[in-house]
Scaffold this active site. Structure first.
Site, PDB file in Angstrom:
ATOM      1  CG  HIS A  72      87.648  -1.809  35.801  1.00  0.00           C
ATOM      2  ND1 HIS A  72      87.303  -2.802  36.667  1.00  0.00           N
ATOM      3  CD2 HIS A  72      87.292  -0.658  36.411  1.00  0.00           C
ATOM      4  CE1 HIS A  72      86.754  -2.282  37.758  1.00  0.00           C
ATOM      5  NE2 HIS A  72      86.724  -0.977  37.612  1.00  0.00           N
ATOM      6  CE1 TYR A 201      84.649 -10.614  34.807  1.00  0.00           C
ATOM      7  CE2 TYR A 201      82.647 -11.923  34.544  1.00  0.00           C
ATOM      8  CZ  TYR A 201      83.365 -10.752  34.320  1.00  0.00           C
ATOM      9  OH  TYR A 201      82.785  -9.732  33.615  1.00  0.00           O
ATOM     10  N   PRO A 293      74.913 -12.981  30.968  1.00  0.00           N
ATOM     11  CG  PRO A 293      74.218 -12.437  33.131  1.00  0.00           C
ATOM     12  CD  PRO A 293      73.900 -13.324  31.976  1.00  0.00           C
ATOM     13  CE  LYS A 297      82.059  -8.866  24.695  1.00  0.00           C
ATOM     14  NZ  LYS A 297      82.644  -7.839  25.554  1.00  0.00           N
ATOM     15  CE1 TYR A 385      84.667  -9.343  30.872  1.00  0.00           C
ATOM     16  CE2 TYR A 385      85.864  -7.256  30.813  1.00  0.00           C
ATOM     17  CZ  TYR A 385      84.941  -8.101  31.420  1.00  0.00           C
ATOM     18  OH  TYR A 385      84.295  -7.704  32.561  1.00  0.00           O
TER      19      TYR A 385
HETATM   20  P1  RFL Z   1      65.706  -3.085  27.693  1.00  0.00           P
HETATM   21  O1  RFL Z   1      66.695  -2.454  28.609  1.00  0.00           O
HETATM   22  O2  RFL Z   1      65.038  -4.332  28.120  1.00  0.00           O
HETATM   23  O3  RFL Z   1      64.617  -1.978  27.322  1.00  0.00           O
HETATM   24  C1  RFL Z   1      63.435  -2.288  26.621  1.00  0.00           C
HETATM   25  C2  RFL Z   1      62.372  -1.289  27.004  1.00  0.00           C
HETATM   26  O4  RFL Z   1      61.197  -1.539  26.249  1.00  0.00           O
HETATM   27  C3  RFL Z   1      60.071  -1.399  27.097  1.00  0.00           C
HETATM   28  N1  RFL Z   1      58.940  -2.160  26.540  1.00  0.00           N
HETATM   29  C4  RFL Z   1      57.866  -1.573  25.953  1.00  0.00           C
HETATM   30  N2  RFL Z   1      57.569  -0.297  25.701  1.00  0.00           N
HETATM   31  C5  RFL Z   1      56.391  -0.040  25.090  1.00  0.00           C
HETATM   32  N3  RFL Z   1      55.478  -1.014  24.761  1.00  0.00           N
HETATM   33  C6  RFL Z   1      55.744  -2.308  24.999  1.00  0.00           C
HETATM   34  N4  RFL Z   1      54.868  -3.252  24.673  1.00  0.00           N
HETATM   35  C7  RFL Z   1      56.981  -2.638  25.614  1.00  0.00           C
HETATM   36  N5  RFL Z   1      57.561  -3.798  25.989  1.00  0.00           N
HETATM   37  C8  RFL Z   1      58.730  -3.491  26.550  1.00  0.00           C
HETATM   38  C9  RFL Z   1      60.556  -1.944  28.426  1.00  0.00           C
HETATM   39  O5  RFL Z   1      59.784  -1.468  29.508  1.00  0.00           O
HETATM   40  C10 RFL Z   1      61.993  -1.414  28.465  1.00  0.00           C
HETATM   41  O6  RFL Z   1      62.081  -0.154  29.100  1.00  0.00           O
HETATM   42  O7  RFL Z   1      66.391  -3.429  26.279  1.00  0.00           O
HETATM   43  P2  RFL Z   1      67.544  -2.628  25.474  1.00  0.00           P
HETATM   44  O8  RFL Z   1      67.262  -1.157  25.433  1.00  0.00           O
HETATM   45  O9  RFL Z   1      67.740  -3.365  24.209  1.00  0.00           O
HETATM   46  O10 RFL Z   1      68.849  -2.769  26.401  1.00  0.00           O
HETATM   47  C11 RFL Z   1      69.468  -4.010  26.600  1.00  0.00           C
HETATM   48  C12 RFL Z   1      70.161  -4.054  27.965  1.00  0.00           C
HETATM   49  O11 RFL Z   1      69.246  -3.622  28.951  1.00  0.00           O
HETATM   50  C13 RFL Z   1      70.689  -5.462  28.302  1.00  0.00           C
HETATM   51  O12 RFL Z   1      71.281  -6.064  27.169  1.00  0.00           O
HETATM   52  C14 RFL Z   1      71.752  -5.449  29.427  1.00  0.00           C
HETATM   53  O13 RFL Z   1      71.218  -4.989  30.633  1.00  0.00           O
HETATM   54  C15 RFL Z   1      72.342  -6.844  29.627  1.00  0.00           C
HETATM   55  N6  RFL Z   1      73.297  -6.924  30.737  1.00  0.00           N
HETATM   56  C16 RFL Z   1      74.618  -6.507  30.577  1.00  0.00           C
HETATM   57  N7  RFL Z   1      75.040  -5.981  29.405  1.00  0.00           N
HETATM   58  C17 RFL Z   1      76.324  -5.503  29.266  1.00  0.00           C
HETATM   59  O14 RFL Z   1      76.684  -5.050  28.175  1.00  0.00           O
HETATM   60  N8  RFL Z   1      77.221  -5.503  30.322  1.00  0.00           N
HETATM   61  C18 RFL Z   1      76.882  -6.013  31.542  1.00  0.00           C
HETATM   62  O15 RFL Z   1      77.694  -5.929  32.468  1.00  0.00           O
HETATM   63  C19 RFL Z   1      75.552  -6.568  31.700  1.00  0.00           C
HETATM   64  N9  RFL Z   1      75.145  -7.069  32.880  1.00  0.00           N
HETATM   65  C20 RFL Z   1      72.885  -7.435  31.975  1.00  0.00           C
HETATM   66  C21 RFL Z   1      73.842  -7.494  33.037  1.00  0.00           C
HETATM   67  C22 RFL Z   1      71.564  -7.846  32.193  1.00  0.00           C
HETATM   68  C23 RFL Z   1      71.194  -8.356  33.421  1.00  0.00           C
HETATM   69  N10 RFL Z   1      69.826  -8.737  33.574  1.00  0.00           N
HETATM   70  C24 RFL Z   1      69.069  -8.620  34.748  1.00  0.00           C
HETATM   71  C25 RFL Z   1      69.042  -9.122  32.432  1.00  0.00           C
HETATM   72  C26 RFL Z   1      73.494  -8.004  34.260  1.00  0.00           C
HETATM   73  C27 RFL Z   1      72.167  -8.456  34.465  1.00  0.00           C
HETATM   74  C28 RFL Z   1      71.865  -9.026  35.817  1.00  0.00           C
HETATM   75  C1  PHB Z   2      77.714  -5.904  36.569  1.00  0.00           C
HETATM   76  O1  PHB Z   2      78.455  -5.127  37.196  1.00  0.00           O
HETATM   77  O2  PHB Z   2      76.482  -5.877  36.674  1.00  0.00           O
HETATM   78  C2  PHB Z   2      78.327  -6.937  35.681  1.00  0.00           C
HETATM   79  C3  PHB Z   2      79.684  -6.886  35.428  1.00  0.00           C
HETATM   80  C4  PHB Z   2      80.270  -7.842  34.618  1.00  0.00           C
HETATM   81  C5  PHB Z   2      79.482  -8.833  34.047  1.00  0.00           C
HETATM   82  C6  PHB Z   2      78.118  -8.859  34.287  1.00  0.00           C
HETATM   83  C7  PHB Z   2      77.529  -7.911  35.116  1.00  0.00           C
HETATM   84  O3  PHB Z   2      80.065  -9.774  33.286  1.00  0.00           O
END
Ligand code: RFL
Ligand code: PHB
Length: 391
Positions: A72, A201, A293, A297, A385
């Site tokens: 993108h 957005y 989100p 980041k 971004y």
């Molecule tokens: P995770 O992915 O939460 O993984 C942590 C793991 O640890 C396990 N755990 C345990 N294991 C053993 N013993 C315990 N006591 C434990 N407690 C927990 C959990 O089961 C899990 O498997 O953290 P990690 O690896 O640091 O990764 C971080 C990312 O997942 C997170 O920052 C992103 O998903 C955030 N995020 C986005 N980030 C981006 O860079 N670009 C995006 O477009 C973006 N969109 C988003 C997002 C997060 C979202 N949500 C739902 C929070 C969109 C959404 C909707």
């Molecule tokens: C996504 O596709 O899940 C997504 C994309 C951009 C964002 C957050 C989430 O800023």
């Protein structure tokens, strides 16, 4: 049982650290509370910065990403009923982002770990960490009904926001900064072509909306919603009707709807724990910080922590130097706070805040107008971004 680095959590942070360390000949054991299928079932991030892609490629997990990721070079801002393009490439000297789901990235990392024959324990319960202030940390956990104790040199706390690692640090040794937003994001995933080839957005008087995607045939959409809303209130039909209400006439016309394959409500939060190292325990990714989100980041910050942590551990084992370990926390936090600032700013600009009223809405529209007509303002948005440099 013994390993060099015990990694708690098999999310993107833990799996990427395991992958980089295993290629450097450093032994790791990943301990994950959930099953692998459960981890793969979480629908989360979608946008990868170039720095994250470079790191994944250097770690040998870039092949499928290069084949299937969608490049993108820009995205659109929708406000006052009209869309305006932010040309990331033109504004940042050719930089761009890639849309590739966290689920796919996690799958690639799990497969690479299995192919390298590196051990992971899924469904590890009752996990606790011990003695990380000294030279010989230990991890205890239960697997298949049996108690285990793992001796290690270091513990990597990659266990997300609700994990045990940050919670095990003595309260006096950690400072937490937090902002909770008065709304959430309702997300929906559907096997329909995305409404537009680039992300949209949207700032509207009805609340924020985001049109994203996972592929050319799978769309990912989000709506700002009150925290009191429940999923039972949001039938697919109600979701599509509200999304249409928040789009411009052309997008409304072009939107293709279909049954949801996943739907969920996520609260929005800004959070930082300082420092990120306590003796031989390191926190990385969501265990140490959360961003709302809007700026995409979270996953990218997790990858940059792992970049610094893997380099620090390689320096320790290969060059017998503790310099990287000693500077880990400060290096991460500098980048973390810049991403926190950007994510807070972009969230504040795009969402309806109940207390801000009509005056707040007018200020947002004036700022958005400025953003799309000033190359200085647009450049500041674009360079954040696509991701600030890893230094
Ligand atoms: P995770 O992915 O939460 O993984 C942590 C793991 O640890 C396990 N755990 C345990 N294991 C053993 N013993 C315990 N006591 C434990 N407690 C927990 C959990 O089961 C899990 O498997 O953290 P990690 O690896 O640091 O990764 C971080 C990312 O997942 C997170 O920052 C992103 O998903 C955030 N995020 C986005 N980030 C981006 O860079 N670009 C995006 O477009 C973006 N969109 C988003 C997002 C997060 C979202 N949500 C739902 C929070 C969109 C959404 C909707
Ligand atoms: C996504 O596709 O899940 C997504 C994309 C951009 C964002 C957050 C989430 O800023």
């Amino acid at each position: 049982m013994r390993t060099q680095v015990a990694i708690i959590g098999a999310g993107p942070s833990g799996l990427l650290l395991g992958q980089i360390l295993s290629r450097a000949g450093i032994s790791t054991l990943i301990l994950e509370r959930q099953s692998a299928d459960h981890v793969l079932g979480r629908i989360r991030a979608g946008v990868l910065e170039q720095g994250t892609i470079d790191l994944l490629e250097a770690a040998g997990v870039g092949q499928r990403l290069q084949r299937q990721g969608l490049v993108h070079g820009g995205f659109e801002l929708l406000f006052k009923g009209a869309r305006h393009r932010i040309d990331l490439q033109a504004l940042t000297g050719g930089r761009q982002v890639m849309v590739y789901g966290q689920t796919e990235l996690t799958r690639d990392l799990m497969e690479a770990r299995a192919a390298a024959g590196q051990p992971s324990v899924y469904q590890a319960s009752e996990l606790s960490i011990h003695d990380f202030a000294g030279q010989q940390p230990r991890v205890r956990y239960v697997s298949q009904g049996r108690q285990h104790e793992l001796a290690c040199d270091f513990i990597a706390g990659c266990d997300g926001f609700h994990g045990v690692c940050r919670a095990s640090v003595p309260r006096g040794a950690i400072t937490e900064y937090e902002k909770v937003y008065p709304f959430g994001w309702l997300g929906l995933l559907a096997d329909v072509p995305p409404v537009s080839p680039e992300l949209i957005y949207a700032n509207t008087e009805r609340g924020f909306a985001l049109c994203s995607m996972r592929s050319t045939s799978r769309a990912r959409y989000y709506l700002q919603c009150p925290l009191t809303d429940t999923l039972s209130q949001w039938t697919d039909q109600a979701f599509w009707a509200e999304l249409k209400n928040r789009l411009d006439p052309q997008a409304r016309e072009q939107l293709i709807t279909g049954p949801a394959i996943e739907k969920g409500i996520a609260p929005l939060r800004s959070f930082v724990a300082e420092p990120m190292r306590f003796g031989r325990l390191f926190l990385a990714g969501d265990a140490a910080h959360i961003v709302p989100p809007t700026g995409a980041k979270g996953l990218n910050l997790a990858a940059s922590d792992i970049n610094y942590l893997s380099a620090a551990l390689r320096e320790f084992y290969q060059d017998s130097s503790s310099a990287g370990i000693d500077s880990y926390s400060a290096r991460c936090l500098r980048r973390v706070w810049r991403a926190e600032r950007f994510s807070w700013w972009f969230t504040s600009l795009m969402h309806q805040f109940p207390e801000a009223g009509g005056f707040g809405q007018k200020l947002q529209e004036a700022e958005l107008d400025y953003l799309v007509h000033s190359s200085a303002a647009a450049t500041a948005l674009a360079e954040n971004y696509v991701g600030l440099p890893l230094d």
